[in-house]
Scaffold this motif. Structure first.
Motif, PDB file in Angstrom:
ATOM      1  N   UNK A  34       0.827 -15.202  -9.887  1.00 35.84           N
ATOM      2  CA  UNK A  34       0.321 -15.008  -8.525  1.00 35.84           C
ATOM      3  C   UNK A  34       0.607 -13.595  -8.028  1.00 35.84           C
ATOM      4  N   UNK A  35       1.792 -13.081  -8.335  1.00 38.54           N
ATOM      5  CA  UNK A  35       2.133 -11.715  -7.909  1.00 38.54           C
ATOM      6  C   UNK A  35       1.247 -10.703  -8.633  1.00 38.54           C
ATOM      7  N   UNK A  36       1.032 -10.900  -9.918  1.00 36.26           N
ATOM      8  CA  UNK A  36       0.191  -9.980 -10.683  1.00 36.26           C
ATOM      9  C   UNK A  36      -1.255 -10.011 -10.187  1.00 36.26           C
ATOM     10  N   UNK A  37      -1.738 -11.188  -9.834  1.00 42.00           N
ATOM     11  CA  UNK A  37      -3.100 -11.288  -9.313  1.00 42.00           C
ATOM     12  C   UNK A  37      -3.231 -10.571  -7.972  1.00 42.00           C
ATOM     13  N   UNK A  38      -2.242 -10.736  -7.115  1.00 40.44           N
ATOM     14  CA  UNK A  38      -2.294 -10.032  -5.838  1.00 40.44           C
ATOM     15  C   UNK A  38      -2.226  -8.524  -6.046  1.00 40.44           C
ATOM     16  N   UNK A  39      -1.397  -8.097  -6.967  1.00 41.60           N
ATOM     17  CA  UNK A  39      -1.281  -6.666  -7.247  1.00 41.60           C
ATOM     18  C   UNK A  39      -2.609  -6.103  -7.751  1.00 41.60           C
ATOM     19  N   UNK A  40      -3.270  -6.837  -8.646  1.00 40.66           N
ATOM     20  CA  UNK A  40      -4.556  -6.374  -9.160  1.00 40.66           C
ATOM     21  C   UNK A  40      -5.614  -6.347  -8.054  1.00 40.66           C
ATOM     22  N   UNK A  41      -5.589  -7.357  -7.207  1.00 39.00           N
ATOM     23  CA  UNK A  41      -6.552  -7.394  -6.107  1.00 39.00           C
ATOM     24  C   UNK A  41      -6.300  -6.269  -5.117  1.00 39.00           C
ATOM     25  N   UNK A  42      -5.032  -5.979  -4.844  1.00 43.17           N
ATOM     26  CA  UNK A  42      -4.693  -4.908  -3.903  1.00 43.17           C
ATOM     27  C   UNK A  42      -5.118  -3.549  -4.440  1.00 43.17           C
ATOM     28  N   UNK A  43      -4.888  -3.310  -5.721  1.00 41.67           N
ATOM     29  CA  UNK A  43      -5.276  -2.030  -6.306  1.00 41.67           C
ATOM     30  C   UNK A  43      -6.795  -1.882  -6.349  1.00 41.67           C
ATOM     31  N   UNK A  44      -7.498  -2.979  -6.624  1.00 49.31           N
ATOM     32  CA  UNK A  44      -8.958  -2.914  -6.706  1.00 49.31           C
ATOM     33  C   UNK A  44      -9.601  -2.720  -5.341  1.00 49.31           C
ATOM     34  N   UNK A  45      -8.927  -3.146  -4.290  1.00 50.00           N
ATOM     35  CA  UNK A  45      -9.501  -3.040  -2.949  1.00 50.00           C
ATOM     36  C   UNK A  45      -9.503  -1.607  -2.427  1.00 50.00           C
ATOM     37  N   UNK A  46      -8.612  -0.769  -2.935  1.00 50.34           N
ATOM     38  CA  UNK A  46      -8.495   0.593  -2.416  1.00 50.34           C
ATOM     39  C   UNK A  46      -7.766   0.671  -1.090  1.00 50.34           C
ATOM     40  N   UNK A  47      -7.097  -0.404  -0.684  1.00 45.74           N
ATOM     41  CA  UNK A  47      -6.388  -0.453   0.594  1.00 45.74           C
ATOM     42  C   UNK A  47      -4.880  -0.538   0.405  1.00 45.74           C
ATOM     43  N   UNK A  48      -4.404  -0.148  -0.765  1.00 45.92           N
ATOM     44  CA  UNK A  48      -2.982  -0.313  -1.060  1.00 45.92           C
ATOM     45  C   UNK A  48      -2.106   0.474  -0.097  1.00 45.92           C
ATOM     46  N   UNK A  49      -2.465   1.729   0.176  1.00 52.51           N
ATOM     47  CA  UNK A  49      -1.641   2.556   1.058  1.00 52.51           C
ATOM     48  C   UNK A  49      -1.633   2.011   2.483  1.00 52.51           C
ATOM     49  N   UNK A  50      -2.807   1.630   2.981  1.00 53.81           N
ATOM     50  CA  UNK A  50      -2.874   1.088   4.325  1.00 53.81           C
ATOM     51  C   UNK A  50      -2.161  -0.243   4.445  1.00 53.81           C
ATOM     52  N   UNK A  51      -2.328  -1.104   3.436  1.00 43.67           N
ATOM     53  CA  UNK A  51      -1.640  -2.397   3.469  1.00 43.67           C
ATOM     54  C   UNK A  51      -0.132  -2.209   3.467  1.00 43.67           C
TER      55      UNK A  51
END
Length: 379
Positions: A34-51
């Motif tokens: 679950x953590x790895x999936x969230x990490x992949x989704x966060x990186x793919x969204x391009x919103x990692x810094x803002x999140x």
């Protein structure tokens, strides 16, 4: 990680808890996925810094809430931007310290927070000897000693030594302001227990982290967090234990960000009762991490939806428009006010008003009903 100073320990090491790996392997695997999936989704969204920026601010507020203190997230956002509308309270300064601690942990490479130097910087006391420059550690010569400056008597620039000292002072000051070298603080016996050796407890905790480094990341973080609570480390910094647990997950490569464990702890039903079996404590930390992931996913979904709505408006703007930068402010902060946007975007407040009107239906929700103090945020 540097653990050379652990050799000076005289006290026995903390026992490593016995875990029933057969019965917990399934839950550990599910949480890791679950953590790895969230990490992949966060990186793919391009919103990692803002999140991560939004997460750090809300986590600082929730950490103080766990300690029984209420801090308005809007006050923290304005305080962070140097735009306080009133004098900062003691709780607000503590929330700002929690925010600075999380930002310091994210600013350095993953293993650094889980070390002596990293822990000293995150808790805001002590110094970072290994990171200090050679010039700043050099003994300052006595100004009345002519022998100390004889080596510079025949220099082409006789002020070279003096300028070098000034540069060293400025360098140390910059490191203090950036949180790299925290200022040492005196410890009052009216506040701190003189019989409690926090340095020894810190050494024991770091030694336990080292001895569980071959464990699965979730199990290692859970044991480290429970050991932190058992040792009663730095009770005046209620945010630091969960920050260190999140840093262990990051140091083990499970994620490149700091998960909102304080929000997960507040949402979960698990409360450490002191005594308990190791499996119960591990299950409690897993429930905290699961709640944190659910909160993180929901916040990411809100950001993605808000960016999509506001992106339809920004796609029609001119190339020199400041509107995309205003959208980035909404995506990186829990709330935005007109003066805050004017300061960070370096435009007038009237220009911010016009851009807010330009967003129209894509404008985030208005958080206040007052006309003199207006704030909008993605909720």
């Amino acid at each position: 990680m540097n653990f050379t100073d652990l050799e000076r320990l005289d006290a026995p090491a903390l026992p490593v808890p016995e875990l029933p790996w057969e019965s917990i392997a399934g839950r550990l695997e599910q949480l890791t996925i679950a953590i790895l999936r969230f990490e992949a989704r966060l990186e793919a969204s391009g919103l990692a810094a803002g999140w991560q920026s939004r997460c750090d601010m809300t986590e600082a507020v929730r950490a103080l809430m766990l300690d029984g203190h209420l801090v308005d997230v809007g006050d923290l956002v304005l305080h962070d931007a140097g735009m306080d509308v009133r004098s900062p309270t003691h709780e607000l300064t503590r929330a700002a310290a929690a925010l600075r601690s999380r930002r310091t942990a994210m600013a350095r490479k993953a293993p650094w927070p889980v070390s002596f130097d990293g822990l000293a910087a995150l808790r805001g006391v002590g110094g970072i000897g290994s990171e200090a420059p050679t010039a700043s550690r050099r003994k300052r010569p006595d100004p009345d000693d002519d022998e100390a400056y004889r080596a510079f008597a025949n220099d082409a620039d006789p002020w070279k030594a003096h300028f070098a000292e000034i540069d060293a002072v400025l360098d140390r000051t910059t490191r203090v302001l950036e949180g790299e070298t925290p200022l040492p603080k005196s410890r009052s016996h009216l506040v701190y227990d003189p019989d409690q050796d926090e340095a020894e407890a810190e050494d024991l905790w770091l030694d336990l982290v080292k001895r569980t480094s071959h464990w699965p990341a979730v199990a290692a973080a859970a044991v480290a967090w429970n050991a932190w609570l058992d040792l009663n480390l730095y009770t005046r910094l209620p945010w630091l234990g969960l920050t260190m647990a999140a840093s262990i997950l990051r140091a083990r490569g499970l994620t490149n960000h700091l998960l909102p464990l304080a929000a997960g702890f507040k949402q979960s039903k698990f409360r450490p009762q002191g005594r308990g079996r190791a499996k119960e404590k591990l299950d409690g930390f897993c429930s905290v991490a699961e709640e944190a992931l659910e909160i993180a996913n929901k916040d990411l979904e809100r950001l993605i939806l808000a960016r999509e709505l506001m992106g339809r408006v920004t796609a029609k703007t001119r190339s020199n428009s400041k509107l995309p930068e205003l959208v980035d402010l909404f995506l990186s902060r829990p709330l935005v006010t007109v003066p805050l946007g004017a300061k960070l975007l370096k435009v007038t407040q009237k220009a911010v008003d016009l851009m807010l009107h330009q967003l129209g239906g894509a404008l985030p929700r208005k958080l206040t009903g007052r006309t003199r103090y207006r704030a909008w945020g993605i909720v």
